[in-house]
Scaffold this active site. Sequence first.
Site, PDB file in Angstrom:
ATOM      1  N   LYS A  73       0.929  -1.038  -0.094  1.00 12.51           N
ATOM      2  CA  LYS A  73       0.091  -0.461  -0.026  1.00 12.51           C
ATOM      3  C   LYS A  73       0.628   1.044   0.334  1.00 12.51           C
ATOM      4  O   LYS A  73       0.470   2.074  -0.327  1.00 12.51           O
ATOM      5  CB  LYS A  73      -0.876  -0.004   0.842  1.00 12.51           C
ATOM      6  N   ASP A 109     -10.254   3.469   1.775  1.00 14.29           N
ATOM      7  CA  ASP A 109     -11.103   2.271   3.929  1.00 14.29           C
ATOM      8  C   ASP A 109     -11.499   3.326   3.969  1.00 14.29           C
ATOM      9  O   ASP A 109     -12.838   3.414   4.126  1.00 14.29           O
ATOM     10  CB  ASP A 109      -9.357   1.889   3.991  1.00 14.29           C
ATOM     11  N   GLY A 134      -6.698   2.150  18.285  1.00 17.25           N
ATOM     12  CA  GLY A 134      -5.587   1.796  17.034  1.00 17.25           C
ATOM     13  C   GLY A 134      -4.836   2.930  16.357  1.00 17.25           C
ATOM     14  O   GLY A 134      -5.618   3.868  16.271  1.00 17.25           O
ATOM     15  N   GLY A 137      -2.719   0.913  10.150  1.00 14.88           N
ATOM     16  CA  GLY A 137      -3.600   1.218   8.116  1.00 14.88           C
ATOM     17  C   GLY A 137      -4.960   1.724   8.020  1.00 14.88           C
ATOM     18  O   GLY A 137      -5.295   3.191   7.675  1.00 14.88           O
TER      19      GLY A 137
HETATM   20  N1  LIG Z   1     -13.672  -3.210   7.422  1.00 11.27           N
HETATM   21  C1  LIG Z   1     -12.748  -2.847   6.298  1.00 11.27           C
HETATM   22  O1  LIG Z   1     -13.445  -2.506   4.371  1.00 11.27           O
HETATM   23  C2  LIG Z   1     -11.857  -2.923   6.805  1.00 11.27           C
HETATM   24  C3  LIG Z   1     -10.797  -1.611   5.730  1.00 11.27           C
HETATM   25  C4  LIG Z   1      -9.352  -2.035   6.378  1.00 11.27           C
HETATM   26  C5  LIG Z   1      -9.078  -2.877   7.340  1.00 11.27           C
HETATM   27  N2  LIG Z   1      -9.708  -3.410   8.095  1.00 11.27           N
HETATM   28  C6  LIG Z   1      -9.754  -4.283   9.411  1.00 11.27           C
HETATM   29  O2  LIG Z   1      -8.673  -3.426  10.300  1.00 11.27           O
HETATM   30  C7  LIG Z   1      -8.087  -4.106  11.117  1.00 11.27           C
HETATM   31  C8  LIG Z   1      -6.369  -3.508  11.316  1.00 11.27           C
HETATM   32  O3  LIG Z   1      -5.914  -3.446   9.816  1.00 11.27           O
HETATM   33  P1  LIG Z   1      -4.728  -2.667   9.811  1.00 11.27           P
HETATM   34  O4  LIG Z   1      -3.981  -2.285   8.369  1.00 11.27           O
HETATM   35  O5  LIG Z   1      -4.969  -0.858  10.402  1.00 11.27           O
HETATM   36  O6  LIG Z   1      -3.794  -2.873  10.874  1.00 11.27           O
HETATM   37  P2  LIG Z   1      -2.532  -2.975  11.387  1.00 11.27           P
HETATM   38  O7  LIG Z   1      -1.625  -1.277  10.931  1.00 11.27           O
HETATM   39  O8  LIG Z   1      -1.326  -3.870  11.552  1.00 11.27           O
HETATM   40  O9  LIG Z   1      -2.819  -2.075  12.604  1.00 11.27           O
HETATM   41  C9  LIG Z   1      -3.079  -3.278  13.735  1.00 11.27           C
HETATM   42  C10 LIG Z   1      -3.656  -2.076  14.712  1.00 11.27           C
HETATM   43  O10 LIG Z   1      -3.809  -2.640  16.178  1.00 11.27           O
HETATM   44  C11 LIG Z   1      -3.529  -2.891  17.421  1.00 11.27           C
HETATM   45  N3  LIG Z   1      -3.630  -4.072  17.575  1.00 11.27           N
HETATM   46  C12 LIG Z   1      -3.738  -5.338  16.933  1.00 11.27           C
HETATM   47  N4  LIG Z   1      -3.275  -5.764  17.854  1.00 11.27           N
HETATM   48  C13 LIG Z   1      -3.803  -5.469  19.413  1.00 11.27           C
HETATM   49  C14 LIG Z   1      -3.739  -5.592  20.715  1.00 11.27           C
HETATM   50  N5  LIG Z   1      -3.824  -7.391  21.239  1.00 11.27           N
HETATM   51  N6  LIG Z   1      -3.617  -5.119  22.263  1.00 11.27           N
HETATM   52  C15 LIG Z   1      -3.960  -4.081  21.574  1.00 11.27           C
HETATM   53  N7  LIG Z   1      -4.152  -3.290  20.005  1.00 11.27           N
HETATM   54  C16 LIG Z   1      -4.128  -4.637  18.937  1.00 11.27           C
HETATM   55  C17 LIG Z   1      -2.265  -2.169  16.351  1.00 11.27           C
HETATM   56  O11 LIG Z   1      -2.216  -1.992  18.071  1.00 11.27           O
HETATM   57  P3  LIG Z   1       0.024  -1.624  18.051  1.00 11.27           P
HETATM   58  O12 LIG Z   1       0.344  -0.238  16.736  1.00 11.27           O
HETATM   59  O13 LIG Z   1       0.609  -1.773  19.306  1.00 11.27           O
HETATM   60  O14 LIG Z   1       0.731  -2.886  17.483  1.00 11.27           O
HETATM   61  C18 LIG Z   1      -2.138  -1.516  15.292  1.00 11.27           C
HETATM   62  O15 LIG Z   1      -3.356   0.301  16.021  1.00 11.27           O
HETATM   63  C19 LIG Z   1      -7.996  -5.374  10.587  1.00 11.27           C
HETATM   64  O16 LIG Z   1      -8.914  -6.264  11.048  1.00 11.27           O
HETATM   65  C20 LIG Z   1      -7.971  -5.524   9.497  1.00 11.27           C
HETATM   66  O17 LIG Z   1      -9.309  -6.557   8.635  1.00 11.27           O
HETATM   67  C21 LIG Z   1     -10.966  -3.240   7.303  1.00 11.27           C
END
Ligand SMILES: NC(=O)c1ccc[n+]([C@@H]2O[C@H](COP(=O)([O-])OP(=O)(O)OC[C@H]3O[C@@H](n4cnc5c(N)ncnc54)[C@H](OP(=O)(O)O)[C@@H]3O)[C@@H](O)[C@H]2O)c1
Length: 287
Positions: A73, A109, A134, A137
């Site tokens: 990305k 998104d 969070g 991304g």
């Molecule tokens: N519905 C949609 O259209 C859509 C679109 C995009 C993404 N999503 C979903 O959004 C979620 C996040 O995606 P992303 O791309 O943002 O991932 P990412 O960049 O890896 O970020 C993950 C975030 O979750 C936090 N996190 C993960 N496990 C945790 C825990 N056990 N306790 C506390 N904080 C935790 C991380 O905190 P740290 O910084 O401390 O690691 C970070 O802030 C995914 O589940 C994805 O499926 C949905």
Amino acid sequence: MAETPNYQAELVGVFGNPVAENPTGVMQEAGFAACDLNWRYLNITVYPEDLAAAMQGLRAMNFKGINLTIPHKVAVIQYLDAVSPDAQLMGAVNTVRREGDRLIGENTDGKGFLTALRDDAQVDPRGKRVVVLGAGGAARAITVELALAGAETITIVNRTPQRGQALVKLLNDQTPTTAEFVQWPATYAVPDGVDLLVNATSIGLYPDVDGLPSLALDTIRPGMVVCDVIPNPPHTRLLQEAERRGARTIDGLGMLVYQGAIAFKMWTGYDAPVDVMHKALAAEFGQ
Ligand SMILES: NC(=O)c1ccc[n+]([C@@H]2O[C@H](COP(=O)([O-])OP(=O)(O)OC[C@H]3O[C@@H](n4cnc5c(N)ncnc54)[C@H](OP(=O)(O)O)[C@@H]3O)[C@@H](O)[C@H]2O)c1
């Protein structure tokens, strides 16, 4: 004279790694079929070292567009002719569309999230006080769009300070909103006056279906809107707890469908059949 049939489909798809189980194609292909469009959506494994060649291939094979997922990305931006202002702010592109020979980067998104908020919950973000759990991304995309849409304050609650502070700096420096960072305590109490609570972490994502962000649940109140980005399962534990406390809820399946619907329109020029796409994706997730 009979018309020569044209078997050549228009091509779109997703570059990523891993990408085999990416469900976006299911909803896009359902949308193409419903609109009688001879288009195909391909899941294509692309390793980081091959991204430049893959983007050249996209041009050479006249793809109409592409989605980018992990790990492309950010890296894809160097291969594009232009990037939309919001994607530029986020520093991430999840959708590429064509304007003639030019490849334009977009990020759908956060726009998908805003569409779910406005169309499904009739909530205008203008003037709202928002808490986002969070700073990855998804949080970045959502908070930039909320800030540009006039959210008054945005509190980022994150486990890792560096990531949370970097997002707060971006929002304060480059958007009209006022943002602050809170390092996630053992149990986070949602402050009085918050209108919108968004879980933008991966807590609760299949197979961790019992996962629940660490919150003082009694601080979720009636009148609050609680959103979860987790698309699978859509009815997360957080949303169940929020409903039990009288809050309105928005699930991540809607956001996922809307971000895909926005890409569909960018690529084909047609309004996406959102209901058809929603049904296809819900069936894929076994709902
Ligand atoms: N519905 C949609 O259209 C859509 C679109 C995009 C993404 N999503 C979903 O959004 C979620 C996040 O995606 P992303 O791309 O943002 O991932 P990412 O960049 O890896 O970020 C993950 C975030 O979750 C936090 N996190 C993960 N496990 C945790 C825990 N056990 N306790 C506390 N904080 C935790 C991380 O905190 P740290 O910084 O401390 O690691 C970070 O802030 C995914 O589940 C994805 O499926 C949905």
